[in-house]
Design a protein around this motif. Structure first.
Motif, PDB file in Angstrom:
ATOM      1  N   ILE A 124       0.815  -1.203   0.000  1.00 41.15           N
ATOM      2  CA  ILE A 124       0.000   0.000   0.000  1.00 41.15           C
ATOM      3  C   ILE A 124       0.855   1.262   0.000  1.00 41.15           C
ATOM      4  O   ILE A 124       0.499   2.272  -0.625  1.00 41.15           O
ATOM      5  CB  ILE A 124      -0.989   0.015   1.207  1.00 41.15           C
ATOM      6  CG1 ILE A 124      -1.930   1.223   1.131  1.00 41.15           C
ATOM      7  CG2 ILE A 124      -0.250  -0.032   2.525  1.00 41.15           C
ATOM      8  CD1 ILE A 124      -2.813   1.268  -0.083  1.00 41.15           C
ATOM      9  N   VAL A 125       2.006   1.228   0.658  1.00 37.33           N
ATOM     10  CA  VAL A 125       2.878   2.414   0.713  1.00 37.33           C
ATOM     11  C   VAL A 125       3.448   2.712  -0.666  1.00 37.33           C
ATOM     12  O   VAL A 125       3.445   3.869  -1.126  1.00 37.33           O
ATOM     13  CB  VAL A 125       3.989   2.220   1.761  1.00 37.33           C
ATOM     14  CG1 VAL A 125       4.975   3.385   1.721  1.00 37.33           C
ATOM     15  CG2 VAL A 125       3.384   2.089   3.159  1.00 37.33           C
ATOM     16  N   ALA A 126       3.909   1.700  -1.355  1.00 41.61           N
ATOM     17  CA  ALA A 126       4.424   1.898  -2.714  1.00 41.61           C
ATOM     18  C   ALA A 126       3.320   2.373  -3.649  1.00 41.61           C
ATOM     19  O   ALA A 126       3.554   3.220  -4.525  1.00 41.61           O
ATOM     20  CB  ALA A 126       5.031   0.598  -3.239  1.00 41.61           C
ATOM     21  N   ALA A 127       2.121   1.855  -3.455  1.00 46.94           N
ATOM     22  CA  ALA A 127       0.997   2.246  -4.310  1.00 46.94           C
ATOM     23  C   ALA A 127       0.648   3.719  -4.112  1.00 46.94           C
ATOM     24  O   ALA A 127       0.422   4.454  -5.090  1.00 46.94           O
ATOM     25  CB  ALA A 127      -0.209   1.369  -4.026  1.00 46.94           C
ATOM     26  N   LEU A 128       0.588   4.172  -2.871  1.00 42.17           N
ATOM     27  CA  LEU A 128       0.280   5.578  -2.620  1.00 42.17           C
ATOM     28  C   LEU A 128       1.382   6.488  -3.154  1.00 42.17           C
ATOM     29  O   LEU A 128       1.095   7.578  -3.673  1.00 42.17           O
ATOM     30  CB  LEU A 128       0.076   5.814  -1.119  1.00 42.17           C
ATOM     31  CG  LEU A 128      -1.175   5.187  -0.506  1.00 42.17           C
ATOM     32  CD1 LEU A 128      -1.217   5.443   1.004  1.00 42.17           C
ATOM     33  CD2 LEU A 128      -2.447   5.716  -1.155  1.00 42.17           C
ATOM     34  N   THR A 129       2.611   6.037  -3.051  1.00 44.08           N
ATOM     35  CA  THR A 129       3.720   6.813  -3.617  1.00 44.08           C
ATOM     36  C   THR A 129       3.552   6.962  -5.127  1.00 44.08           C
ATOM     37  O   THR A 129       3.788   8.042  -5.693  1.00 44.08           O
ATOM     38  CB  THR A 129       5.068   6.142  -3.299  1.00 44.08           C
ATOM     39  OG1 THR A 129       5.219   6.035  -1.876  1.00 44.08           O
ATOM     40  CG2 THR A 129       6.225   6.947  -3.864  1.00 44.08           C
ATOM     41  N   ALA A 130       3.099   5.896  -5.792  1.00 43.84           N
ATOM     42  CA  ALA A 130       2.881   5.946  -7.238  1.00 43.84           C
ATOM     43  C   ALA A 130       1.735   6.894  -7.586  1.00 43.84           C
ATOM     44  O   ALA A 130       1.794   7.612  -8.591  1.00 43.84           O
ATOM     45  CB  ALA A 130       2.585   4.541  -7.772  1.00 43.84           C
ATOM     46  N   VAL A 131       0.699   6.908  -6.751  1.00 45.83           N
ATOM     47  CA  VAL A 131      -0.404   7.849  -6.967  1.00 45.83           C
ATOM     48  C   VAL A 131       0.119   9.281  -6.865  1.00 45.83           C
ATOM     49  O   VAL A 131      -0.220  10.151  -7.672  1.00 45.83           O
ATOM     50  CB  VAL A 131      -1.546   7.601  -5.958  1.00 45.83           C
ATOM     51  CG1 VAL A 131      -2.599   8.696  -6.044  1.00 45.83           C
ATOM     52  CG2 VAL A 131      -2.189   6.231  -6.198  1.00 45.83           C
TER      53      VAL A 131
END
Length: 271
Positions: A124-131
């Motif tokens: 989830i942390v990597a995903a939010l960073t990508a957003v």
């Protein structure tokens, strides 16, 4: 839906919360929108009410607001999902004791086109960073609910403060989960939601689950009796009876048996 609408509005009018009676024929439960939106409470409460004769009147708001309401004495039982805030509520003397009830998980949903390229991720942390990197629209509840608290913890882990972009690509609705999902659907935005509300949500549009199964997305629910020492009007006997039922075999079985389209929405785990 109608039943909860009547309950919430009667509470708003001040007709439900009052001095305890000898019979304690009803209790007020401050709970979360996810237990309402998912249909869980409408499913399990009739069993408790039939067994005990105690009517359960639910106020469904975000966890932060539910806790504030309980601090103000506007309720007998708190049923929410932010363990840190719940533990603080008890530590500050507003609640008697906290008990685990059930769990599910959060998911990150977003447009099928997935401009941030996060589909299939379990981070989830990597995903939010990508957003953040793609400045893709993101809808946040922004309401101090349990879901919002969890979302902000994950943003904090990224080292990013998305509120710096509030009103731009980051949109804070200040609303419940259902309303926020509607906004996300209309904007083709990413949004974090509890799985139970997502499964019961009808207006998905182009949204789908993109990120799930990260252990950090675990979503625990707890139940607490509001302190009668702080608020003598608390219906403590009836409230404790509800807690004992909810965390006992009957309540836990009722939670486990609630399914939507064959999928279990909540998993009982009272100790």
């Amino acid at each position: 839906m109608i039943r909860n609408f009547v309950r919430v509005n009667l509470v708003a009018l001040g007709l439900l919360v009052g001095p305890a009676t000898a019979e304690e024929s009803f209790i007020v439960v401050q709970s979360t929108t996810s237990t309402q939106n998912s249909g869980l409470l409408d499913y399990i409460l009739p069993g408790f009410e039939a067994e005990t004769g105690i009517d359960v009147r639910v106020v469904a708001v975000g966890t932060g607001q539910a806790i504030r309401n309980a601090v103000n004495g506007d309720g007998d039982v708190l049923l929410v999902h932010s363990k840190q805030a719940e533990d603080q509520f008890v530590a500050d003397g507003w609640g008697v004791e906290r008990f685990d009830v059930m769990y599910n998980d959060f998911v990150l949903v977003g447009p099928k086109s997935d401009p941030a390229k996060v589909k299939g991720s379990t981070d989830i942390v990597a995903a939010l960073t990508a957003v953040w990197d793609t400045q893709t629209p993101f809808a946040s509840r922004g309401d101090d609910s349990g879901t919002h608290k969890a979302e902000m913890q994950h943003w904090q882990a990224t080292g990013i403060d998305p509120t710096n972009a509030s009103g731009e690509w980051y949109r804070e609705t200040g609303s419940g989960m259902g309303a926020t999902l509607n906004v996300a659907s209309g904007m083709d935005a990413y949004v974090m939601t509890d799985r139970a509300t997502w499964l019961s949500f009808g207006n998905r549009g182009n949204l789908e689950v993109l990120v799930e199964r990260d252990p950090r997305l675990f979503n625990q629910y707890g139940v607490i009796l509001v302190s009668p020492e702080k608020h003598p009007g608390v219906r403590s006997a009836a409230g404790q009876r509800f807690i004992d039922w909810l965390t006992g075999p009957d309540g836990q079985t009722a939670i486990e048996s609630y399914k939507l389209d064959g999928q279990q929405l909540f998993f009982p785990n009272a100790k």
